[in-house]
Enzyme design. Structure first.
Site, PDB file in Angstrom:
ATOM      1  CB  ALA A  36      -0.914  -0.009   1.210  1.00  0.00           C
ATOM      2  CD  GLU A  37       4.349   4.547   2.565  1.00  0.00           C
ATOM      3  OE1 GLU A  37       3.161   4.584   2.904  1.00  0.00           O
ATOM      4  OE2 GLU A  37       5.098   5.540   2.543  1.00  0.00           O
ATOM      5  CE1 TYR A  38       7.689   0.123  -5.544  1.00  0.00           C
ATOM      6  CE2 TYR A  38       5.575   0.115  -6.674  1.00  0.00           C
ATOM      7  CZ  TYR A  38       6.960   0.106  -6.719  1.00  0.00           C
ATOM      8  OH  TYR A  38       7.593   0.098  -7.924  1.00  0.00           O
ATOM      9  CG  ASP A  39       0.165   0.002  -4.613  1.00  0.00           C
ATOM     10  OD1 ASP A  39       1.163  -0.294  -5.312  1.00  0.00           O
ATOM     11  OD2 ASP A  39      -0.678  -0.834  -4.248  1.00  0.00           O
ATOM     12  CB  SER A  84      24.965 -21.623 -28.093  1.00  0.00           C
ATOM     13  OG  SER A  84      24.274 -22.723 -27.677  1.00  0.00           O
ATOM     14  CG  LEU A  85      26.168 -22.290 -22.367  1.00  0.00           C
ATOM     15  CD1 LEU A  85      25.276 -22.382 -21.140  1.00  0.00           C
ATOM     16  CD2 LEU A  85      27.614 -22.028 -21.948  1.00  0.00           C
ATOM     17  CD  GLU A 119      26.137 -18.124 -13.443  1.00  0.00           C
ATOM     18  OE1 GLU A 119      25.654 -18.289 -14.580  1.00  0.00           O
ATOM     19  OE2 GLU A 119      26.922 -17.203 -13.159  1.00  0.00           O
ATOM     20  CE  LYS A 121      21.501 -24.248 -20.917  1.00  0.00           C
ATOM     21  NZ  LYS A 121      20.217 -24.035 -21.567  1.00  0.00           N
ATOM     22  CG  ASP A 123      13.747 -24.122 -20.142  1.00  0.00           C
ATOM     23  OD1 ASP A 123      14.310 -23.655 -21.146  1.00  0.00           O
ATOM     24  OD2 ASP A 123      13.023 -25.125 -20.155  1.00  0.00           O
ATOM     25  CD  GLU A 179      17.661 -17.888 -20.384  1.00  0.00           C
ATOM     26  OE1 GLU A 179      18.699 -17.314 -20.782  1.00  0.00           O
ATOM     27  OE2 GLU A 179      17.181 -18.877 -20.936  1.00  0.00           O
ATOM     28  CE1 TYR A 231      23.614 -15.584 -20.052  1.00  0.00           C
ATOM     29  CE2 TYR A 231      21.474 -16.182 -19.124  1.00  0.00           C
ATOM     30  CZ  TYR A 231      22.277 -15.901 -20.227  1.00  0.00           C
ATOM     31  OH  TYR A 231      21.749 -15.957 -21.485  1.00  0.00           O
ATOM     32  CE  LYS A 320      19.807 -28.872 -21.335  1.00  0.00           C
ATOM     33  NZ  LYS A 320      19.850 -28.742 -22.796  1.00  0.00           N
ATOM     34  CB  CYS A 414     -23.228 -38.077 -14.432  1.00  0.00           C
ATOM     35  SG  CYS A 414     -22.062 -38.726 -13.231  1.00  0.00           S
ATOM     36  CB  CYS A 417     -25.207 -40.964 -11.014  1.00  0.00           C
ATOM     37  SG  CYS A 417     -25.287 -39.204 -11.389  1.00  0.00           S
ATOM     38  CB  CYS A 432     -22.457 -34.946 -12.241  1.00  0.00           C
ATOM     39  SG  CYS A 432     -23.724 -35.994 -11.537  1.00  0.00           S
ATOM     40  CB  CYS A 438     -23.542 -38.466  -8.471  1.00  0.00           C
ATOM     41  SG  CYS A 438     -22.102 -38.953  -9.422  1.00  0.00           S
TER      42      CYS A 438
HETATM   43  S1  IVH Z   1      25.982 -18.418 -20.111  1.00  0.00           S
HETATM   44  C1  IVH Z   1      28.917 -17.696 -23.097  1.00  0.00           C
HETATM   45  N1  IVH Z   1      24.573 -18.865 -17.969  1.00  0.00           N
HETATM   46  O1  IVH Z   1      21.435 -21.107 -21.982  1.00  0.00           O
HETATM   47  C2  IVH Z   1      27.912 -18.282 -22.255  1.00  0.00           C
HETATM   48  N2  IVH Z   1      23.548 -19.186 -20.087  1.00  0.00           N
HETATM   49  O2  IVH Z   1      22.474 -22.928 -24.043  1.00  0.00           O
HETATM   50  C3  IVH Z   1      26.552 -17.996 -22.716  1.00  0.00           C
HETATM   51  N3  IVH Z   1      21.199 -19.861 -19.967  1.00  0.00           N
HETATM   52  O3  IVH Z   1      21.523 -18.810 -24.613  1.00  0.00           O
HETATM   53  C4  IVH Z   1      25.509 -18.319 -21.785  1.00  0.00           C
HETATM   54  N4  IVH Z   1      21.040 -19.862 -17.786  1.00  0.00           N
HETATM   55  O4  IVH Z   1      19.932 -18.319 -22.696  1.00  0.00           O
HETATM   56  C5  IVH Z   1      24.589 -18.866 -19.306  1.00  0.00           C
HETATM   57  N5  IVH Z   1      23.421 -19.194 -15.983  1.00  0.00           N
HETATM   58  C6  IVH Z   1      23.446 -19.192 -17.321  1.00  0.00           C
HETATM   59  C7  IVH Z   1      22.303 -19.511 -18.085  1.00  0.00           C
HETATM   60  C8  IVH Z   1      22.411 -19.521 -19.481  1.00  0.00           C
HETATM   61  C9  IVH Z   1      20.394 -20.056 -18.919  1.00  0.00           C
HETATM   62  C10 IVH Z   1      20.802 -20.020 -21.386  1.00  0.00           C
HETATM   63  C11 IVH Z   1      21.158 -18.835 -22.245  1.00  0.00           C
HETATM   64  C12 IVH Z   1      21.932 -19.367 -23.391  1.00  0.00           C
HETATM   65  C13 IVH Z   1      21.624 -20.818 -23.346  1.00  0.00           C
HETATM   66  C14 IVH Z   1      22.789 -21.600 -23.894  1.00  0.00           C
END
Ligand code: IVH
Length: 680
Positions: A36-39, A84-85, A119, A121, A123, A179, A231, A320, A414, A417, A432, A438
């Site tokens: 409420a205070e924030y609002d 990517s990873l 860390e 990962k 999704d 992410e 990240y 994974k 149903c 019954c 039902c 029933c």
């Molecule tokens: S590092 C150079 N850290 O995973 C490293 N990626 O498969 C680049 N993801 O496109 C990514 N959590 O969207 C990193 N703690 C994390 C992550 C992370 C999720 C995703 C990210 C990336 C994908 C790669």
């Protein structure tokens, strides 16, 4: 002039305070003021900015949602590609990864253990945020890694994305990567709302996050429960960062960006595996979906020496988890009738291992959902099980449909019954109309009545309820107390001892509490917490049953829907007859003292209890809290003051963490009770 200066000061102070509270709430998980205070402050800031438009600034906390509607997304080139990873699927893959690292670095295996930043990962969707002089200038998707899309208008609506950085010491140009994701609770709510309106649902939180970011109208994105967790860092200029990944992450946190609180630094690959196992065991209780763990060589100088291949760095790997979505076949669709008569279609599936368990049934929710999915018997479908959520059929693999696939026919009457079904005026549920006629509803009502948290009738399990109803011995809960020994002995597999035990348990259950009794009746939407609140508020059954709508609405936790269900129950002759019969057969409870709530130490607070406690049951914990004047609710919301969580806590704990609500473990809870003179 002096007045204008004063306004400017007030605007700045409001912005400062709102930014601070946001930071405490979203980054530190430590909320400092009531909503409420924030609002109030936000409203005041908006008022002033409207009256003095010359004071308006794009990084003001009031300016998250812009008014302009885009016609398309502009392309953004990533000066440093968004990589990517590589994946690892086993402990062996991890050891191979470590070996490759050591070889490249010219280190002997025993010579040293590398430090890894670990860390979760997440999704979700990879996003880049560009800050210039501490002000958010641009947000972009990853795209193909080289070219993404400009989604600045949408990332601005995400509360965990600061519009300007805090503190000092950040580089003049700072590109942060992370992410954007949708926590599970928000995803379930979003889909439940869509389902109730007969709209399209999202297949999983990841798609929901992606769809929410791909909106041309930021107003839509602003209503979606998105979060961002950082990240990494991309481009920087005009400033220095520490030489280790984890230290950089701490800097980001100080500058107001959220990083994952589960992150840790460990030494050596065995410790990585340990981190992985620990997180895997907690995966279901996290507030958001993760699909693995990312391990990164912590030292930047080593990262540089290891370098990057075309699409992924050599210095990082994603280990994974088993998948949360798998494909399987629909063998049949059956229809279950619940306690309130709701008819739920359930898909019988070829058993499939998904999300850590073998799944052979999945809910199809309702008739609309069957239509939306266009699922047929014989279809191959994607099944999803995430966390403790019940398995869902999320989509049909159209290309795999066999010629012999049969459409699902929703019954008109149903299936138990044969009473007619009626569609709820609002919503997609068919019910039902057989009510207590029933057998499915009879059985479900009796099972609920006998359950541990209701009348706690020991030995009256599902099988026995089935037998009693099928044999025509019991048609409603009142019939339980009329059962004779001889009748029981006539049932299959019922020995003398079991019959006597059941009669004894029935006898013992006659002495109960008003709260349990209300809960046991199974009135729609009246859960344990609401039943407790009703009992305390009215003190006796008579007062409760005579209450008006307004009087009911004055009870914590009771809204218009619950009030109407209660009124319907009290107006139903057959329901009231059952209550009378129960009381005539000796079901009784002491009246509850109606306390003066203001004087009590936890008055005005709403608590939630979840998980298991060693020293007492959850119901006892709730009772203790209520003694101290707290309301106890069944679910966590922004209104929750504090949560008591024991081991095994799931969705409620995640939601509390997500909302930044204070969580007490059992020791802290007991300490509080003792402090207040309540001895458990
Ligand atoms: S590092 C150079 N850290 O995973 C490293 N990626 O498969 C680049 N993801 O496109 C990514 N959590 O969207 C990193 N703690 C994390 C992550 C992370 C999720 C995703 C990210 C990336 C994908 C790669």
């Amino acid at each position: 002039m002096a007045a204008a200066l004063q306004v400017q000061r007030e605007v700045e102070s409001l912005r400062q305070r709102l930014d601070d509270w946001n930071y405490r709430y979203y980054v530190l998980d430590d909320p400092s003021v009531p909503d409420a205070e924030y609002d109030r402050c936000m409203q005041r800031l908006r008022q002033l900015e409207q009256a003095y438009p010359e004071l308006l600034r794009a990084d003001s906390p009031s300016q998250r949602v812009g008014a302009t509607l885009l016609s398309q997304f502009a392309p953004v080139t990533h000066e440093l590609p968004m990589l990517s990873l590589d994946n690892a699927f086993s402990a062996q893959d991890m050891r191979d990864f470590n070996r490759r690292l050591l070889e490249r670095l010219g280190m002997g295996a025993r010579e040293s253990e590398l430090a890894f930043a670990c860390e979760p990962k997440l999704d979700g969707i990879a996003v880049s945020l560009l800050y210039r002089d501490g002000v958010l200038e641009r947000g972009a998707t990853r795209g193909d890694g080289t070219t993404g899309e400009d989604i600045t208008h949408n990332v601005r609506t995400i509360r965990t994305v600061p519009l300007r950085l805090r503190g000092r010491g950040y580089p003049q140009v700072l590109e942060v990567r992370g992410e954007v994701y949708m926590p599970r609770a928000g995803f379930e709510q979003l889909n439940a709302r869509a389902r109730a309106r007969g709209e399209k649902t999202f297949v999983n939180p990841r798609n929901a996050a992606a769809g929410s970011l791909r909106q041309l109208d930021a107003q839509v994105t602003a209503r979606r429960p998105l979060q961002m967790c950082c990240y990494g860092v991309g481009l920087t200029a005009g400033g220095k960062l520490p030489p280790r990944h984890a230290a950089i992450m701490q800097c980001l946190r100080q500058w107001g960006l959220r990083i994952n609180p589960e992150s840790a630094v460990v030494n050596g690959i065995a410790a990585c595996e340990h981190y992985f196992d620990r997180l895997a065991s907690r995966r279901a209780s996290l507030a958001y979906d993760i699909d693995g763990v990312v391990f990164k060589v912590n030292e930047l100088s080593l990262q540089q020496r290891l370098g990057t291949m075309s699409r992924a760095p050599r210095w990082a790997i994603a280990r994974k988890f088993p998948a949360q979505e798998e494909m399987t076949r629909v063998l049949d669709v059956e229809f279950q009738v619940g306690r309130t008569g709701a008819v739920t279609p359930v898909a019988r599936l070829e058993p499939v291992f998904v999300g850590g368990v073998t799944v052979s049934n999945a809910t199809l929710h309702n008739a609309d959902e069957i239509q939306r999915l266009d699922v047929r018997i014989g279809d191959t479908v994607t099944v999803r099980r995430a966390g403790d959520v019940i398995p869902q059929v999320v989509s049909v693999v159209a290309a795999e449909r066999p010629a012999a696939a049969r459409p699902v026919v929703f019954p008109q009457r149903c299936p138990v019954c044969n009473s007619p079904l009626e569609r709820e005026s609002q919503g997609a549920v068919w019910r039902c109309l057989g009510g207590l006629v029933c057998a499915a509803q009879q059985k479900a009502a009796i099972r609920h009545f006998a359950s541990r948290r209701a009348m706690d009738i020991d030995g009256l399990g599902d099988k026995l309820v089935e037998q009693l109803v099928d044999a025509g011995l019991v048609a409603n809960v009142a019939g339980l107390y009329q059962l004779q020994r001889e009748q029981l002995l006539g049932l299959e597999r019922m020995g003398e001892k079991s019959a006597d035990n059941l009669l004894q348990a029935l006898d013992a259950s006659r002495q109960t509490s008003l709260a349990r009794f209300i809960y046991a009746l199974g009135i729609r939407e009246v859960g344990e917490a609401t039943a407790g609140n009703l009992a305390r508020h009215f003190g006796s059954w008579e007062t409760l049953a005579a209450a008006s709508r307004d009087q009911l609405l004055a009870v914590p936790d009771v809204g218009p829907v619950v009030a109407d269900h209660l009124l319907q129950f009290f107006a139903s002759r057959s329901s009231m007859q059952v209550v009378e019969q129960l009381r005539a057969s000796g079901v009784h409870w002491p009246d509850v003292e109606v306390s003066a709530p203001q004087a009590l130490p936890l008055a005005g607070q709403t608590w939630v209890v979840t998980g298991t406690l060693d020293s007492m049951g959850r119901s006892e914990a709730r009772a203790r809290l209520q003694e101290l004047g707290a309301r106890v609710a069944g679910s966590v919301s922004a209104k929750t003051s504090r949560v008591v969580a024991g081991p095994g806590a799931g969705g409620k704990l995640s939601r509390a963490t997500e909302l930044g609500i204070e969580v007490l473990d059992e020791a802290a809870f007991l300490a509080l009770l003792r402090e207040q003179g309540v001895v458990p």
